[in-house]
Motif scaffolding. Structure first.
Motif, PDB file in Angstrom:
ATOM      1  N   ARG A 137      -5.280 -32.835  17.259  1.00  0.00           N
ATOM      2  CA  ARG A 137      -5.421 -34.287  17.379  1.00  0.00           C
ATOM      3  C   ARG A 137      -6.626 -34.793  16.595  1.00  0.00           C
ATOM      4  O   ARG A 137      -6.562 -35.852  15.955  1.00  0.00           O
ATOM      5  N   ARG A 141      -6.455 -37.572  13.602  1.00  0.00           N
ATOM      6  CA  ARG A 141      -7.138 -38.852  13.785  1.00  0.00           C
ATOM      7  C   ARG A 141      -8.270 -39.062  12.785  1.00  0.00           C
ATOM      8  O   ARG A 141      -8.694 -40.202  12.564  1.00  0.00           O
ATOM      9  N   HIS A 147       0.779 -40.182   8.392  1.00  0.00           N
ATOM     10  CA  HIS A 147       1.027 -40.764   9.707  1.00  0.00           C
ATOM     11  C   HIS A 147       1.434 -39.660  10.682  1.00  0.00           C
ATOM     12  O   HIS A 147       1.964 -38.619  10.269  1.00  0.00           O
ATOM     13  N   ASP A 209       1.121 -43.227  14.354  1.00  0.00           N
ATOM     14  CA  ASP A 209      -0.269 -42.960  14.712  1.00  0.00           C
ATOM     15  C   ASP A 209      -0.569 -43.277  16.173  1.00  0.00           C
ATOM     16  O   ASP A 209      -1.548 -43.946  16.498  1.00  0.00           O
ATOM     17  N   GLN A 210       0.276 -42.783  17.058  1.00  0.00           N
ATOM     18  CA  GLN A 210       0.043 -43.004  18.483  1.00  0.00           C
ATOM     19  C   GLN A 210       0.701 -41.918  19.317  1.00  0.00           C
ATOM     20  O   GLN A 210       1.551 -41.174  18.846  1.00  0.00           O
TER      21      GLN A 210
END
Length: 300
Positions: A137, A141, A147, A209-210
């Motif tokens: 992660r 990030r 993406h 992106d979530q």
């Protein structure tokens, strides 16, 4: 719109993902190609799971032996890469695959995060491999070129019924609660992981992106026990494995992976209500515990 998808791995989740991509392509006249990354030894094996898919692009790659640069060359052929090879391929492999995806510059990546809410669990849990999930992660990030979509599904439903995991002891008709009877687990079948993931990938407006939460069913250990009573028409014995007991088991046998899983699954980060899930909000039906058991376990 992506024109090519690569599924890494042909285990239960990988095959479910391939089936769902094919189903979506046929139902929507999709103009995209599907590839699968497999171990070189499985190429030419008519019994290999991926051999049942006609017209598939087969990438014969050894994830462990190949370099990040070599993996990136393969990944670069595809718009979207979906990793369905889990912890069994070895420590550090999820980070290695992610680095190769980022080096390849693919447009979208779905990492192997089909599990708990690792952000909520945090580092230093009873399950060390969860720390690597947080490393993945962090890598995603910290960059903006590729993406990503993290799909959190909770425990795979079949895992709940593993005798060596010990929560549902079908042989002796015993239910073991982890931590507390009111503590709950979020569970999703492999088939639903594939089906809902594909719906996430093709959702409009596009999801990027979530973290997306999914659940086949979220149930407390008390509710799980009640479900087994109904299914088998017999009263299961109830035994509580509280935190003290689980910590002692881990201390006495730290090499036992199930001792680690039992303790980490007492954490609040392994459960979320159905109301917050993508499938609930989009009216996508999923399979609950009782339906899954009826379809996969012989009940006399």
């Amino acid at each position: 719109m992506e024109k090519s998808f690569l599924v890494i791995g042909t285990g239960e989740v990988g095959i479910a993902m391939l089936k769902s991509l094919y189903k979506y392509k046929e139902a929507n006249n999709g103009q995209f190609t599907i590839g699968v990354l497999v171990q070189p030894l499985s190429v030419g094996d008519k019994n290999a799971p991926h051999s049942k898919f006609a017209g598939i692009a087969v990438e014969a790659v050894d994830l462990v032996l190949e370099s990040i640069e070599s993996l990136a060359e393969t990944f670069r052929k595809y718009d979207t890469v979906i990793c369905c090879s889990g912890f069994s391929i070895g420590a550090g492999m999820q980070v290695k695959i992610t680095k190769a995806v980022l080096e390849a510059g693919v447009r979208k990546y779905v990492p192997w995060q089909f599990g708990a809410d690792y952000d909520k669990i945090g580092r230093g849990s009873a399950q060390p491999v969860f720390d690597e999930q947080l490393d993945v992660r962090d890598l995603l990030r910290e960059q903006q070129k590729t993406h990503w979509i993290i799909i959190s599904t909770g425990m795979i439903t079949s895992f709940l019924f593993r005798e060596d995991f010990g929560v549902i002891d079908l042989s002796n008709k015993v239910i073991h609660a982890l931590g507390d009877w009111q503590h709950s687990l979020t569970l999703t079948s492999c088939e639903d992981i594939g089906a809902v993931s594909v719906e996430v990938l093709f959702h409009r407006p596009e999801i990027l992106d979530q973290v997306v939460f999914v659940s086949g069913e979220t149930a407390s250990f008390k509710e799980i026990g009640d479900k087994m009573d109904r299914l088998f028409n017999i009263r299961f014995e109830r035994v509580l494995w509280d935190h003290k007991f689980l910590k002692k088991k881990l201390k006495d046998d730290p090499a036992n992976i199930f001792n680690r899983y039992r303790l980490v699954f007492t954490h609040p980060g392994v459960t979320w209500p159905m109301q917050v899930t993508f499938n609930h909000r989009n009216n996508i039906p999923t399979v609950g515990i009782e339906q899954w058991a009826n379809e996969h376990i012989y009940i006399n």
